[in-house]
Design an enzyme around this catalytic site. Sequence first.
Site, PDB file in Angstrom:
ATOM      1  N   HIS A   1       4.595 -10.083   2.593  1.00 25.49           N
ATOM      2  CA  HIS A   1       3.647 -11.038   3.189  1.00 25.49           C
ATOM      3  C   HIS A   1       2.801 -11.762   2.147  1.00 25.49           C
ATOM      4  CE1 HIS A   1      -0.328  -8.749   3.304  1.00 25.49           C
ATOM      5  NE2 HIS A   1       0.506  -7.806   2.921  1.00 25.49           N
TER       6      HIS A   1
ATOM      7  N   THR B   1       0.835  -1.204   0.000  1.00 24.56           N
ATOM      8  CA  THR B   1       0.000   0.000   0.000  1.00 24.56           C
ATOM      9  C   THR B   1       0.867   1.250   0.000  1.00 24.56           C
ATOM     10  OG1 THR B   1      -1.782  -1.164   1.139  1.00 24.56           O
ATOM     11  CG2 THR B   1      -1.787   1.246   1.301  1.00 24.56           C
TER      12      THR B   1
ATOM     13  N   THR C   1      13.358   5.026  10.439  1.00 23.94           N
ATOM     14  CA  THR C   1      14.301   3.949  10.770  1.00 23.94           C
ATOM     15  C   THR C   1      13.912   2.665  10.042  1.00 23.94           C
ATOM     16  OG1 THR C   1      14.660   4.953  12.915  1.00 23.94           O
ATOM     17  CG2 THR C   1      15.300   2.641  12.692  1.00 23.94           C
TER      18      THR C   1
ATOM     19  N   CYS D   1      -9.162  -5.666   1.358  1.00 22.16           N
ATOM     20  CA  CYS D   1      -9.373  -4.279   1.748  1.00 22.16           C
ATOM     21  C   CYS D   1     -10.827  -3.861   1.587  1.00 22.16           C
ATOM     22  CB  CYS D   1      -8.495  -3.364   0.911  1.00 22.16           C
ATOM     23  SG  CYS D   1      -6.810  -3.938   0.873  1.00 22.16           S
TER      24      CYS D   1
HETATM   25  C1  LIG Z   1      -2.423  -5.974  -6.065  1.00 20.94           C
HETATM   26  C2  LIG Z   1      -2.178  -5.473  -4.672  1.00 20.94           C
HETATM   27  N1  LIG Z   1      -1.568  -4.291  -4.503  1.00 20.94           N
HETATM   28  C3  LIG Z   1      -1.313  -3.798  -3.283  1.00 20.94           C
HETATM   29  C4  LIG Z   1      -1.689  -4.481  -2.138  1.00 20.94           C
HETATM   30  C5  LIG Z   1      -1.389  -3.889  -0.790  1.00 20.94           C
HETATM   31  O1  LIG Z   1      -0.321  -4.580  -0.195  1.00 20.94           O
HETATM   32  P1  LIG Z   1      -0.100  -4.530   1.403  1.00 20.94           P
HETATM   33  O2  LIG Z   1      -1.116  -5.459   1.990  1.00 20.94           O
HETATM   34  O3  LIG Z   1       1.297  -5.035   1.584  1.00 20.94           O
HETATM   35  O4  LIG Z   1      -0.267  -3.139   1.831  1.00 20.94           O
HETATM   36  C6  LIG Z   1      -2.337  -5.709  -2.277  1.00 20.94           C
HETATM   37  C7  LIG Z   1      -2.808  -6.427  -1.072  1.00 20.94           C
HETATM   38  O5  LIG Z   1      -3.727  -7.199  -1.117  1.00 20.94           O
HETATM   39  C8  LIG Z   1      -2.585  -6.216  -3.573  1.00 20.94           C
HETATM   40  O6  LIG Z   1      -3.190  -7.387  -3.740  1.00 20.94           O
END
Ligand SMILES: Cc1ncc(COP(=O)(O)O)c(C=O)c1O
Length: 384
Positions: free
Chosen positions: A196, A72, A232, A320
């Site tokens: 992750h 993100t 950091t 999300c």
């Molecule tokens: C295509 C895509 N971009 C960005 C993200 C966001 O990643 P993070 O969970 O590491 O913030 C995700 C998470 O599901 C994703 O599937």
Amino acid sequence: MDSIYLDNNATTPTLPAVWEAMRPYLTDVYSNPASAHRAGRRARQALEDARERVAALLGAQPDEVVFTSGGTEANNLAVLGLAGDPPGHVVASPVEHPSVAEPLRRLAEVGFRVDYLPADETGVVRAGALAGLLRPDTRLVTVMLANNETGAVQPVADLLGCRPAVPFHCDAVQAVGRVPVHFGELGVTSLSLSAHKFHGPCGIGALLVRRGAKLRPLLLGGHQQRGRRPGTEPVALAVGLAAALDLAQREGAARRERVLMLRRRLLDALRREAAPVVLNGPEQGGIPHTLNLSFPGCHADALLMSLDLAGVACSTGSACSSGSLLPSPVLKAMGVPDDVLHSAMRFSLSALLTEEEIDEAARRIAAAVRRLRTLCPDSATVPS
Ligand SMILES: Cc1ncc(COP(=O)(O)O)c(C=O)c1O
């Protein structure tokens, strides 16, 4: 058999080997990597080793790797940091993750115009349309590599073929660690990834940024990472990211083969036992671990709850947006009809799953689908 985890696009478990690689940097070598003493220098060395390893594994230069807190942040940094000012024009795919889509909305609020590429019914954008959308004031093109909801892989190389000298960001969060990705060969300006998603720790990702690209930082107040992402650096997490990526690349072909086999097994079983089933996304050629299926006659939220009770962890779309009743903008952009839209479930797999788990998951899903359809018997038809 307990709960069966089919939500690997949301997150994956950290592998024991990754945790072992990280452990010394949480217990023994815990210094701030900016500290001038010996312990600080050891931490700095581990951090820079991790940066070099990530760069080498992805075909980038070490100074092109900016560690972030995850995908993100990397996407926000790319979209807001590359677009620059004064406001101009941006082109995007209509199937971007919210961590790209929302920063684009922010750009629109401050005066940017955002145009979207058309997508076909499998969620793949039409690369040929890009040339017609570019304008003299286009500042950024942003198209993901692999879609988190459907697994569709976007024709990034074809899009780059008709791109003039405009920065191109690629959200590769669902691709890196799962399919081969080479930053240098891809030729994009920036590319985001997140540990992750490939059995690394949550809380770290990276934005790869081509040398010479003008990137305005989102955070202020520190000199770390040459000011592009102050704060950091989490040394243990960076070590974990590098270790997980290393493992993912070494085991990549075997993992993909296994996941493809499991995906085929789940799809075949559900087509047999829970018909009618609609596949949202490509039958072949997408990222192997993603299967987005609709079960007309069931409501996705009711099915999600039933499956949770039955011990199958999955998702109705991107994590999300779960919890919201809004239909998936990704499936909407694909022109999916209403009943298919509202009954869409995402099953996302990993090579850690067994055939027995897949068979048992298929049984539990089919039973839940059949039960929900009895509550609304007329609606289980595939819309034309
Ligand atoms: C295509 C895509 N971009 C960005 C993200 C966001 O990643 P993070 O969970 O590491 O913030 C995700 C998470 O599901 C994703 O599937």
